[in-house]
Design a protein around this motif. Structure first.
Motif, mmCIF file in Angstrom:
data_model
loop_
_atom_site.group_PDB
_atom_site.id
_atom_site.type_symbol
_atom_site.label_atom_id
_atom_site.label_comp_id
_atom_site.label_asym_id
_atom_site.label_seq_id
_atom_site.Cartn_x
_atom_site.Cartn_y
_atom_site.Cartn_z
ATOM 1 N N ASP A 110 0.828 -1.212 0.000
ATOM 2 C CA ASP A 110 0.000 0.000 0.000
ATOM 3 C C ASP A 110 0.858 1.256 0.000
ATOM 4 O O ASP A 110 0.565 2.227 -0.703
ATOM 5 C CB ASP A 110 -0.949 0.009 1.199
ATOM 6 N N TYR A 111 1.948 1.242 0.782
ATOM 7 C CA TYR A 111 2.858 2.382 0.835
ATOM 8 C C TYR A 111 3.472 2.648 -0.545
ATOM 9 O O TYR A 111 3.490 3.781 -1.020
ATOM 10 C CB TYR A 111 3.954 2.120 1.873
ATOM 11 N N LYS A 169 2.846 5.894 -2.982
ATOM 12 C CA LYS A 169 3.957 6.713 -3.514
ATOM 13 C C LYS A 169 3.870 6.833 -5.031
ATOM 14 O O LYS A 169 4.234 7.851 -5.595
ATOM 15 C CB LYS A 169 5.306 6.108 -3.128
ATOM 16 N N ARG A 170 3.402 5.772 -5.670
ATOM 17 C CA ARG A 170 3.240 5.773 -7.129
ATOM 18 C C ARG A 170 2.002 6.532 -7.562
ATOM 19 O O ARG A 170 1.780 6.767 -8.739
ATOM 20 C CB ARG A 170 3.086 4.339 -7.651
ATOM 21 N N GLY A 171 1.127 6.827 -6.591
ATOM 22 C CA GLY A 171 -0.131 7.491 -6.909
ATOM 23 C C GLY A 171 -1.187 6.533 -7.403
ATOM 24 O O GLY A 171 -2.135 6.921 -8.083
ATOM 25 N N GLU A 172 -1.074 5.252 -7.021
ATOM 26 C CA GLU A 172 -2.015 4.227 -7.485
ATOM 27 C C GLU A 172 -3.167 3.988 -6.529
ATOM 28 O O GLU A 172 -4.053 3.200 -6.833
ATOM 29 C CB GLU A 172 -1.283 2.904 -7.740
#
Length: 125
Positions: free
Chosen positions: A116-117, A121-124
């Motif tokens: 999830d982190y 961070k990827r914006g997913e």
């Protein structure tokens, strides 16, 4: 002709059970709880988007082109970790333990938090 195991409630369903050798059936009956737990772990891993490397034992998630996160059970201990590689090299250049413990549930929850982190961070997510 192969066999496929699946969990149906508290039972194990065996596809093509008639073709399963008797000693294998006996072992499945003897190890029913462990088999049901492994099948449940596989279902949870699949639902989280993981690849199953070895059913009930090894799960994988591609972090990036050069990194993979693993969760595996060795010697009764579950460990989640990430390895990163330099392209065209066969050994990891980075290794990070995400979590380690005796229960699938604890390590899996930490593994999912890591996923999830990274996705956040990827914006997913």
């Amino acid at each position: 002709m192969g066999n496929t195991l699946s969990r149906v409630g508290s039972n194990i369903h065996i596809e093509n059970a008639a073709h399963l050798p008797g000693d294998v059936k006996a072992t499945l009956i003897e190890q029913k709880e462990e088999t049901l737990n492994a099948l449940e772990h596989d279902e949870q891993a699949r639902a989280a988007g993981l690849l199953i490397g070895i059913p009930g034992t090894l799960y994988l998630w591609s972090v990036s082109y050069s990194s993979t996160a693993y969760m595996e059970k060795v010697g009764g201990v579950w460990t989640a970790y990430r390895e990163s590689y330099i392209p065209n090299k066969s050994t990891a250049n980075s290794f990070k333990v995400i979590s380690e413990g005796n229960t699938f549930e604890y390590v899996f929850s930490q593994y999912k938090k890591y996923i999830d982190y990274v996705n956040e961070k990827r914006g997913e997510k």
